[in-house]
Write a protein that holds these residues in place. Structure first.
Motif, PDB file in Angstrom:
ATOM      1  N   TRP A 132       0.802  -1.223   0.000  1.00  0.00           N
ATOM      2  CA  TRP A 132       0.000   0.000   0.000  1.00  0.00           C
ATOM      3  C   TRP A 132       0.839   1.280   0.000  1.00  0.00           C
ATOM      4  O   TRP A 132       0.309   2.360  -0.224  1.00  0.00           O
ATOM      5  CB  TRP A 132      -0.951   0.016   1.192  1.00  0.00           C
ATOM      6  CG  TRP A 132      -1.908  -1.131   1.157  1.00  0.00           C
ATOM      7  CD1 TRP A 132      -1.880  -2.250   1.936  1.00  0.00           C
ATOM      8  CD2 TRP A 132      -3.020  -1.297   0.276  1.00  0.00           C
ATOM      9  NE1 TRP A 132      -2.905  -3.097   1.603  1.00  0.00           N
ATOM     10  CE2 TRP A 132      -3.631  -2.543   0.580  1.00  0.00           C
ATOM     11  CE3 TRP A 132      -3.568  -0.521  -0.755  1.00  0.00           C
ATOM     12  CZ2 TRP A 132      -4.741  -3.025  -0.097  1.00  0.00           C
ATOM     13  CZ3 TRP A 132      -4.686  -1.009  -1.429  1.00  0.00           C
ATOM     14  CH2 TRP A 132      -5.262  -2.231  -1.095  1.00  0.00           C
ATOM     15  N   ALA A 133       2.133   1.198   0.230  1.00  0.00           N
ATOM     16  CA  ALA A 133       2.997   2.386   0.318  1.00  0.00           C
ATOM     17  C   ALA A 133       2.933   3.295  -0.915  1.00  0.00           C
ATOM     18  O   ALA A 133       2.948   4.526  -0.765  1.00  0.00           O
ATOM     19  CB  ALA A 133       4.444   1.968   0.585  1.00  0.00           C
ATOM     20  N   PRO A 134       2.824   2.766  -2.111  1.00  0.00           N
ATOM     21  CA  PRO A 134       2.796   3.658  -3.278  1.00  0.00           C
ATOM     22  C   PRO A 134       1.665   4.686  -3.274  1.00  0.00           C
ATOM     23  O   PRO A 134       1.816   5.780  -3.822  1.00  0.00           O
ATOM     24  CB  PRO A 134       2.662   2.692  -4.458  1.00  0.00           C
ATOM     25  CG  PRO A 134       3.373   1.462  -3.975  1.00  0.00           C
ATOM     26  CD  PRO A 134       2.983   1.367  -2.521  1.00  0.00           C
ATOM     27  N   ILE A 135       0.553   4.376  -2.639  1.00  0.00           N
ATOM     28  CA  ILE A 135      -0.565   5.325  -2.622  1.00  0.00           C
ATOM     29  C   ILE A 135      -0.160   6.627  -1.938  1.00  0.00           C
ATOM     30  O   ILE A 135      -0.545   7.714  -2.373  1.00  0.00           O
ATOM     31  CB  ILE A 135      -1.809   4.707  -1.939  1.00  0.00           C
ATOM     32  CG1 ILE A 135      -2.334   3.551  -2.799  1.00  0.00           C
ATOM     33  CG2 ILE A 135      -2.892   5.759  -1.730  1.00  0.00           C
ATOM     34  CD1 ILE A 135      -3.432   2.749  -2.144  1.00  0.00           C
ATOM     35  N   ASP A 136       0.632   6.529  -0.887  1.00  0.00           N
ATOM     36  CA  ASP A 136       1.070   7.729  -0.171  1.00  0.00           C
ATOM     37  C   ASP A 136       2.223   8.441  -0.860  1.00  0.00           C
ATOM     38  O   ASP A 136       2.508   9.592  -0.546  1.00  0.00           O
ATOM     39  CB  ASP A 136       1.494   7.356   1.257  1.00  0.00           C
ATOM     40  CG  ASP A 136       0.335   6.858   2.083  1.00  0.00           C
ATOM     41  OD1 ASP A 136      -0.804   7.307   1.860  1.00  0.00           O
ATOM     42  OD2 ASP A 136       0.563   5.982   2.952  1.00  0.00           O
ATOM     43  N   GLN A 137       2.891   7.771  -1.773  1.00  0.00           N
ATOM     44  CA  GLN A 137       4.095   8.329  -2.381  1.00  0.00           C
ATOM     45  C   GLN A 137       3.917   8.817  -3.818  1.00  0.00           C
ATOM     46  O   GLN A 137       4.744   9.575  -4.307  1.00  0.00           O
ATOM     47  CB  GLN A 137       5.214   7.278  -2.352  1.00  0.00           C
ATOM     48  CG  GLN A 137       5.563   6.848  -0.949  1.00  0.00           C
ATOM     49  CD  GLN A 137       6.517   5.664  -0.949  1.00  0.00           C
ATOM     50  OE1 GLN A 137       7.235   5.414  -1.897  1.00  0.00           O
ATOM     51  NE2 GLN A 137       6.519   4.916   0.141  1.00  0.00           N
ATOM     52  N   PHE A 170      -1.993  13.486  -9.015  1.00  0.00           N
ATOM     53  CA  PHE A 170      -2.973  13.239 -10.074  1.00  0.00           C
ATOM     54  C   PHE A 170      -3.086  11.752 -10.439  1.00  0.00           C
ATOM     55  O   PHE A 170      -4.038  11.351 -11.098  1.00  0.00           O
ATOM     56  CB  PHE A 170      -2.721  14.112 -11.317  1.00  0.00           C
ATOM     57  CG  PHE A 170      -1.464  13.832 -12.084  1.00  0.00           C
ATOM     58  CD1 PHE A 170      -1.433  12.860 -13.080  1.00  0.00           C
ATOM     59  CD2 PHE A 170      -0.315  14.572 -11.849  1.00  0.00           C
ATOM     60  CE1 PHE A 170      -0.284  12.621 -13.808  1.00  0.00           C
ATOM     61  CE2 PHE A 170       0.836  14.344 -12.577  1.00  0.00           C
ATOM     62  CZ  PHE A 170       0.857  13.359 -13.557  1.00  0.00           C
ATOM     63  N   LYS A 171      -2.164  10.916  -9.983  1.00  0.00           N
ATOM     64  CA  LYS A 171      -2.252   9.477 -10.221  1.00  0.00           C
ATOM     65  C   LYS A 171      -2.777   8.709  -9.005  1.00  0.00           C
ATOM     66  O   LYS A 171      -3.060   7.524  -9.091  1.00  0.00           O
ATOM     67  CB  LYS A 171      -0.881   8.901 -10.586  1.00  0.00           C
ATOM     68  CG  LYS A 171      -0.336   9.346 -11.914  1.00  0.00           C
ATOM     69  CD  LYS A 171       0.984   8.644 -12.192  1.00  0.00           C
ATOM     70  CE  LYS A 171       1.579   9.081 -13.512  1.00  0.00           C
ATOM     71  NZ  LYS A 171       2.847   8.354 -13.771  1.00  0.00           N
ATOM     72  N   LYS A 172      -2.913   9.379  -7.891  1.00  0.00           N
ATOM     73  CA  LYS A 172      -3.226   8.727  -6.613  1.00  0.00           C
ATOM     74  C   LYS A 172      -4.519   7.899  -6.664  1.00  0.00           C
ATOM     75  O   LYS A 172      -4.538   6.749  -6.212  1.00  0.00           O
ATOM     76  CB  LYS A 172      -3.317   9.773  -5.504  1.00  0.00           C
ATOM     77  CG  LYS A 172      -3.255   9.183  -4.114  1.00  0.00           C
ATOM     78  CD  LYS A 172      -3.163  10.256  -3.050  1.00  0.00           C
ATOM     79  CE  LYS A 172      -1.876  10.990  -3.147  1.00  0.00           C
ATOM     80  NZ  LYS A 172      -0.911  10.731  -2.090  1.00  0.00           N
ATOM     81  N   ALA A 173      -5.590   8.429  -7.198  1.00  0.00           N
ATOM     82  CA  ALA A 173      -6.871   7.709  -7.208  1.00  0.00           C
ATOM     83  C   ALA A 173      -6.790   6.439  -8.051  1.00  0.00           C
ATOM     84  O   ALA A 173      -7.344   5.404  -7.674  1.00  0.00           O
ATOM     85  CB  ALA A 173      -7.990   8.612  -7.712  1.00  0.00           C
ATOM     86  N   VAL A 174      -6.092   6.493  -9.168  1.00  0.00           N
ATOM     87  CA  VAL A 174      -5.951   5.315 -10.018  1.00  0.00           C
ATOM     88  C   VAL A 174      -5.099   4.258  -9.325  1.00  0.00           C
ATOM     89  O   VAL A 174      -5.409   3.068  -9.372  1.00  0.00           O
ATOM     90  CB  VAL A 174      -5.381   5.687 -11.406  1.00  0.00           C
ATOM     91  CG1 VAL A 174      -4.833   4.484 -12.142  1.00  0.00           C
ATOM     92  CG2 VAL A 174      -6.455   6.352 -12.241  1.00  0.00           C
ATOM     93  N   TYR A 175      -4.015   4.661  -8.676  1.00  0.00           N
ATOM     94  CA  TYR A 175      -3.189   3.711  -7.938  1.00  0.00           C
ATOM     95  C   TYR A 175      -4.017   3.024  -6.854  1.00  0.00           C
ATOM     96  O   TYR A 175      -3.954   1.818  -6.679  1.00  0.00           O
ATOM     97  CB  TYR A 175      -1.973   4.422  -7.327  1.00  0.00           C
ATOM     98  CG  TYR A 175      -0.759   4.412  -8.214  1.00  0.00           C
ATOM     99  CD1 TYR A 175      -0.779   4.969  -9.491  1.00  0.00           C
ATOM    100  CD2 TYR A 175       0.428   3.847  -7.785  1.00  0.00           C
ATOM    101  CE1 TYR A 175       0.344   4.966 -10.298  1.00  0.00           C
ATOM    102  CE2 TYR A 175       1.559   3.836  -8.589  1.00  0.00           C
ATOM    103  CZ  TYR A 175       1.512   4.390  -9.843  1.00  0.00           C
ATOM    104  OH  TYR A 175       2.622   4.369 -10.638  1.00  0.00           O
ATOM    105  N   GLU A 176      -4.778   3.809  -6.123  1.00  0.00           N
ATOM    106  CA  GLU A 176      -5.603   3.248  -5.063  1.00  0.00           C
ATOM    107  C   GLU A 176      -6.632   2.275  -5.625  1.00  0.00           C
ATOM    108  O   GLU A 176      -6.817   1.171  -5.097  1.00  0.00           O
ATOM    109  CB  GLU A 176      -6.293   4.373  -4.285  1.00  0.00           C
ATOM    110  CG  GLU A 176      -7.028   3.879  -3.074  1.00  0.00           C
ATOM    111  CD  GLU A 176      -7.513   5.018  -2.186  1.00  0.00           C
ATOM    112  OE1 GLU A 176      -8.087   4.692  -1.132  1.00  0.00           O
ATOM    113  OE2 GLU A 176      -7.319   6.195  -2.523  1.00  0.00           O
ATOM    114  N   GLN A 177      -7.283   2.661  -6.703  1.00  0.00           N
ATOM    115  CA  GLN A 177      -8.296   1.810  -7.324  1.00  0.00           C
ATOM    116  C   GLN A 177      -7.667   0.510  -7.840  1.00  0.00           C
ATOM    117  O   GLN A 177      -8.201  -0.577  -7.626  1.00  0.00           O
ATOM    118  CB  GLN A 177      -8.969   2.577  -8.461  1.00  0.00           C
ATOM    119  CG  GLN A 177     -10.182   1.903  -9.040  1.00  0.00           C
ATOM    120  CD  GLN A 177     -10.865   2.775 -10.087  1.00  0.00           C
ATOM    121  OE1 GLN A 177     -10.498   3.924 -10.316  1.00  0.00           O
ATOM    122  NE2 GLN A 177     -11.868   2.222 -10.739  1.00  0.00           N
TER     123      GLN A 177
END
Length: 158
Positions: free
Chosen positions: A130-135, A139-146
């Motif tokens: 899950w670390a990438p979501i915080d890093q 503008f890419k955060k929502a797609v990474y989380e999804q």
């Protein structure tokens, strides 16, 4: 290929190891980290593009990974207008991506970042799932989380 809505077809690649960590790569000359990703060429399937990008960006061959899952549909993000070349602003909005979850079956020494004249990445590491979501850049955060939420159920047990 850019669709009629202005999104370029792309693949995102999440590579996990046996400790449930993911391969996280630093963009060349920047302090920006991301998953390997890249465009789908005309006539290329998402899986073919994934294998091509996997080799170009991190030096891995199909025998170094096993496909565990892929997202069911396209995940989209818009690129800030200030990041888009002026001559493309009327037709380009961002990326639409199919994400793959791969199990790494090779050795760390198989990762090789200098497969092209202009390498995309200059460093890599294993990071918590899950670390990438915080890093990742905003503008890419929502797609990474999804993508990570959708792929999590296919993550092998440690």
């Amino acid at each position: 290929m850019i669709d009629k809505e202005g999104y370029r077809e792309n693949v995102g690649i999440v590579i996990c190891n046996d400790q449930r960590k993911v391969l996280w790569a630093r963009r060349t000359g920047e302090e920006a980290w991301q998953f390997p990703q890249g465009g789908i060429n005309n006539g290329e399937s998402a899986e073919e593009a994934m294998y091509r990008e996997l080799k170009e960006e991190v030096g891995l061959d199909p025998h170094n990974v096993e496909i565990l899952a892929r997202t069911k549909g396209w995940l989209k993000y818009d690129v800030p207008k200030s990041w888009i070349r002026r001559d493309c602003r009327d037709r380009y909005r961002g990326q639409k991506q199919i994400w793959f979850l791969l199990r790494f079956t090779g050795k760390d020494s198989d990762v090789f970042l200098k497969n092209t004249e202009k390498p995309e990445f200059d460093d890599w590491k294993w990071a918590g799932f899950w670390a990438p979501i915080d890093q990742i850049i905003d503008f890419k955060k929502a797609v990474y989380e999804q993508a990570l939420k959708e792929l999590f159920e296919y993550l092998p047990s440690a």
